[in-house]
Design a protein around this motif. Structure first.
Motif: not given
Length: 197
Positions: A123, A121, A71, A86
């Motif tokens: 961004y 993941g 995070l 993330y």
């Protein structure tokens, strides 16, 4: 005086024995790395904060597997867009044994380790900025210094990257992470769960 010296030797030997016991098969580790933190001091200055909670189970002596969550949030200036990072995925660690060839056990109260992660993941940047989502990966060496038999302060240098879909195909960087980890024998972990219930 002899009793004091003998007591000191036994305490150091006991800490080393307990430290080795924490990374044995059947134990748990839980903790978090503070990936980066940066706060601008000028008027309108930005900030950058990242945290990575993680947990793993020792499937074999010196080898732990588990999961992690990334995070992060950053803003370079008051008027700039905000970036959200993330990720979630699998994590693996290998702790180097002090008796292995060519290994120097720094300060004799810690362990070197190699950590790798693989997951999903990305961004996103507010106000229509670049974004990507895809394969989240990383690898790097670290060191855990045991301040008590069950708590380690950790430093980790890691190559981290995200490759996938979006405005950018591959982004990568080198991070320096500081954090802590708690090592729990299975019996203590089961007792904590019972106490919570």
């Amino acid at each position: 005086m002899k009793k004091l010296i003998l007591g000191g030797i036994l305490a150091v030997a006991g800490l080393a024995t307990t430290m080795n016991a924490q990374i044995q098969k059947g134990n748990w580790m839980v903790g978090s790395s503070l990936a980066t933190s940066n706060f601008g001091l000028n008027t309108g200055g930005g900030y950058q904060i990242g945290i990575q909670p993680k947990g793993a189970y020792f499937i074999k002596d010196n080898i732990a597997v588990g999961g992690y969550v990334n995070l992060g949030i950053s803003k370079s200036a008051k008027t700039s867009p905000t970036r959200f990072d993330y990720g979630v995925g699998a994590l693996g660690r290998y702790y180097v044994s002090p008796g292995e060839k060519g290994v120097d056990n720094l300060l004799k109260h810690g362990r070197w380790f190699l950590e790798g992660n693989l997951g999903v993941g990305g961004y996103s940047i507010s106000d229509g900025g670049n974004s990507t989502t895809g394969l989240d990966f990383g690898v790097g060496p670290g060191y855990s210094y045991f301040i008590t038999p069950n708590i380690g302060l950790e430093g980790l240098v890691k190559y981290a990257g995200v490759t996938g879909f979006g405005n950018q195909g591959l982004t990568s960087n080198i991070t320096f992470n500081l954090g802590f980890t708690i090592y729990l024998p299975t019996s203590k972990g089961q007792q904590i769960i019972k106490d919570v219930k």
